[in-house]
Write a protein that holds these residues in place. Structure first.
Motif, PDB file in Angstrom:
ATOM      1  N   TYR A  72      41.665  32.098  33.570  1.00 14.69           N
ATOM      2  CA  TYR A  72      41.237  32.102  34.801  1.00 14.69           C
ATOM      3  C   TYR A  72      42.400  32.793  35.745  1.00 14.69           C
ATOM      4  N   ASP A  73      43.555  32.268  35.578  1.00 17.17           N
ATOM      5  CA  ASP A  73      44.542  33.181  36.321  1.00 17.17           C
ATOM      6  C   ASP A  73      44.492  34.637  36.191  1.00 17.17           C
ATOM      7  N   LEU A  74      44.234  34.941  34.912  1.00 21.03           N
ATOM      8  CA  LEU A  74      44.293  36.292  34.584  1.00 21.03           C
ATOM      9  C   LEU A  74      43.090  37.128  35.116  1.00 21.03           C
ATOM     10  N   HIS A  75      41.977  36.113  35.034  1.00 19.00           N
ATOM     11  CA  HIS A  75      40.540  36.599  35.921  1.00 19.00           C
ATOM     12  C   HIS A  75      40.910  37.072  37.314  1.00 19.00           C
ATOM     13  N   MET A  76      41.508  36.139  37.975  1.00 18.20           N
ATOM     14  CA  MET A  76      41.885  35.899  39.471  1.00 18.20           C
ATOM     15  C   MET A  76      42.718  37.215  39.700  1.00 18.20           C
ATOM     16  N   TYR A  77      43.655  37.478  38.936  1.00 17.61           N
ATOM     17  CA  TYR A  77      44.638  38.553  39.090  1.00 17.61           C
ATOM     18  C   TYR A  77      44.129  39.905  38.921  1.00 17.61           C
ATOM     19  N   THR A  78      43.332  40.118  38.061  1.00 18.71           N
ATOM     20  CA  THR A  78      42.639  41.106  37.765  1.00 18.71           C
ATOM     21  C   THR A  78      41.407  41.503  38.797  1.00 18.71           C
ATOM     22  N   LEU A  79      40.657  40.387  39.322  1.00 18.59           N
ATOM     23  CA  LEU A  79      39.886  40.462  40.655  1.00 18.59           C
ATOM     24  C   LEU A  79      40.487  41.035  41.945  1.00 18.59           C
ATOM     25  N   TRP A  80      41.805  40.402  42.217  1.00 20.43           N
ATOM     26  CA  TRP A  80      42.267  41.049  43.219  1.00 20.43           C
ATOM     27  C   TRP A  80      42.966  42.301  43.266  1.00 20.43           C
ATOM     28  N   VAL A  81      43.355  42.598  41.971  1.00 22.25           N
ATOM     29  CA  VAL A  81      43.701  44.236  41.677  1.00 22.25           C
ATOM     30  C   VAL A  81      42.303  45.141  41.970  1.00 22.25           C
ATOM     31  N   CYS A  82      41.306  44.525  41.580  1.00 23.21           N
ATOM     32  CA  CYS A  82      40.072  45.284  41.716  1.00 23.21           C
ATOM     33  C   CYS A  82      39.748  45.515  43.261  1.00 23.21           C
ATOM     34  N   VAL A  83      40.077  44.383  44.001  1.00 21.84           N
ATOM     35  CA  VAL A  83      39.870  44.184  45.386  1.00 21.84           C
ATOM     36  C   VAL A  83      40.799  45.296  46.181  1.00 21.84           C
ATOM     37  N   ALA A  84      41.951  45.261  45.752  1.00 23.46           N
ATOM     38  CA  ALA A  84      42.994  46.135  46.455  1.00 23.46           C
ATOM     39  C   ALA A  84      42.632  47.545  46.279  1.00 23.46           C
ATOM     40  N   ILE A  85      42.230  48.125  44.907  1.00 21.31           N
ATOM     41  CA  ILE A  85      41.789  49.110  44.550  1.00 21.31           C
ATOM     42  C   ILE A  85      40.582  49.669  45.649  1.00 21.31           C
ATOM     43  N   GLY A  86      39.420  48.745  45.795  1.00 26.17           N
ATOM     44  CA  GLY A  86      38.289  49.138  46.399  1.00 26.17           C
ATOM     45  C   GLY A  86      38.556  49.094  47.951  1.00 26.17           C
ATOM     46  N   VAL A  87      39.490  48.332  48.579  1.00 24.83           N
ATOM     47  CA  VAL A  87      39.994  48.524  49.817  1.00 24.83           C
ATOM     48  C   VAL A  87      40.594  49.931  50.107  1.00 24.83           C
ATOM     49  N   VAL A  88      41.619  50.411  49.075  1.00 25.04           N
ATOM     50  CA  VAL A  88      42.154  51.704  49.316  1.00 25.04           C
ATOM     51  C   VAL A  88      41.308  52.872  49.185  1.00 25.04           C
ATOM     52  N   VAL A  89      40.455  52.907  48.114  1.00 28.85           N
ATOM     53  CA  VAL A  89      39.398  53.936  47.868  1.00 28.85           C
ATOM     54  C   VAL A  89      38.263  53.841  48.965  1.00 28.85           C
ATOM     55  N   LEU A 129      46.661  50.100  34.574  1.00 32.41           N
ATOM     56  CA  LEU A 129      46.052  49.723  33.378  1.00 32.41           C
ATOM     57  C   LEU A 129      47.061  49.050  32.588  1.00 32.41           C
ATOM     58  N   ILE A 130      48.203  49.200  32.521  1.00 32.57           N
ATOM     59  CA  ILE A 130      49.590  48.747  31.689  1.00 32.57           C
ATOM     60  C   ILE A 130      49.783  47.354  32.497  1.00 32.57           C
ATOM     61  N   GLY A 131      49.776  47.284  33.709  1.00 31.80           N
ATOM     62  CA  GLY A 131      49.858  46.080  34.332  1.00 31.80           C
ATOM     63  C   GLY A 131      48.641  44.855  33.843  1.00 31.80           C
ATOM     64  N   SER A 132      47.540  45.395  33.817  1.00 35.90           N
ATOM     65  CA  SER A 132      46.531  44.646  33.199  1.00 35.90           C
ATOM     66  C   SER A 132      46.505  44.497  31.824  1.00 35.90           C
ATOM     67  N   ALA A 133      46.739  45.529  31.189  1.00 33.64           N
ATOM     68  CA  ALA A 133      46.677  45.384  29.313  1.00 33.64           C
ATOM     69  C   ALA A 133      47.549  44.219  29.111  1.00 33.64           C
ATOM     70  N   TRP A 134      48.901  44.456  29.665  1.00 35.16           N
ATOM     71  CA  TRP A 134      49.886  43.669  28.936  1.00 35.16           C
ATOM     72  C   TRP A 134      49.677  42.027  28.952  1.00 35.16           C
TER      73      TRP A 134
END
Length: 290
Positions: A72-89, A129-134
């Motif tokens: 769950y924590d990894l899911h939320m971490y990845t979700l907020w990474v995607c949100v940040a990417i979406g906001v920037v792009v 990707l490295i920050g998510s894959a690790w």
């Protein structure tokens, strides 16, 4: 015996004497004919989520195990990474579209290449990707490590039921082996013309239509439990959302997984692999006891 499992041996004795004691070689029950009410399969996953106490209908469950919390924590971490990417792009897109539009007299640049810019938008995604894959790889390795288990349960999938065998409990064989099937009330209600309202089938005020069984799997809390999975006929998948994972049960192959339940309670699941006519009628119920 570990503190979390003090009450479990007594329950094993009860199961051995009582309704869950079914020895190997017992004949399988005759399968009931299919009578699928309209929309049942479409609503099945929603019913499962509703039956899981405290589960959000718009997010994955946090679960009741250490592994499910980590997922769950990894899911939320990845979700907020995607949100940040979406906001920037999308932010840059909207700035470009509204600030530099033709009606404002914007003139397009004449350059078509920037080594610095290309290096930035190549290096940053690699770092993401490295920050998510690790952490994901670390968690997968941890989930695969069944060493140090204090209990082993063998799960065998059949069309359309589950067999559970308590293989080992702190070095001893409890000798418990039983088949778990859809409970009788749901079995009757699913027949065409039964006259039974599926919504009336409830446990503690929660609808359990097609989500309850005649013989649940009883497990102790606070004990690392190893599961071994196989199947007798076709591929099945054993899935209880609150445990945080699902595992395929494949004929001729042994798969394994582990869990350590932290909270007593009743946790429901289902077969998650299309396995034939009555795939929607082979639920899973795990009762965790201290």
């Amino acid at each position: 015996v570990a503190g979390g499992a003090r009450g479990f041996p007594a329950r094993c004795d009860y199961l051995r004497r009582g309704g869950l004691g079914e020895r190997r070689g017992a004949s399988r029950r005759r399968l009931l004919p299919l009578a699928l009410p309209g929309g049942t399969l479409a609503a099945f996953s929603g019913s499962l989520l509703a039956a899981e106490a405290g589960h959000s209908s718009v997010n994955m469950t946090r679960g009741v195990t250490e592994v499910s919390h980590a997922i769950y924590d990894l899911h939320m971490y990845t979700l907020w990474v995607c949100v940040a990417i979406g906001v920037v792009v999308f932010g840059l897109m909207f700035v470009a579209m509204f600030r530099f539009r033709k009606s404002k007299g914007a003139v397009a640049a004449t350059w078509d290449h920037s080594t610095k810019l290309e290096a930035i938008w190549t290096i940053i995604p690699i770092l993401i990707l490295i920050g998510s894959a690790w952490p994901a790889t670390t968690l997968l390795l941890r989930m695969a490590d069944t060493s140090g288990s204090e209990m082993t349960v063998k799960v065998t999938g059949y069309q359309w039921k589950w067999r559970y065998e308590y293989v080992d409990f702190f070095g001893k064989g409890p000798g418990i082996n039983f088949v778990s099937s859809l409970e009788a009330q749901s079995t009757r209600a699913r027949q065409l013309g039964s006259g039974i309202d599926p919504a009336s089938i409830q446990v503690d005020g929660v609808s359990t239509y097609l989500l309850d069984v005649d013989k649940p799997l009883v497990l102790p809390t606070g004990v690392k439990i190893r599961f071994v999975f196989t199947a007798d006929d076709v591929i099945h998948a054993w899935w209880v959302p609150s445990l945080g994972w699902k595992q395929d049960a494949i004929p001729g192959i042994i798969n394994s997984a582990w869990t350590e339940i932290s909270q007593p309670g009743t946790y429901r699941g289902q077969c998650a692999e299309l396995c034939g006519r009555d795939h929607g009628f082979m639920p899973i119920v795990v009762k965790a006891v201290p």
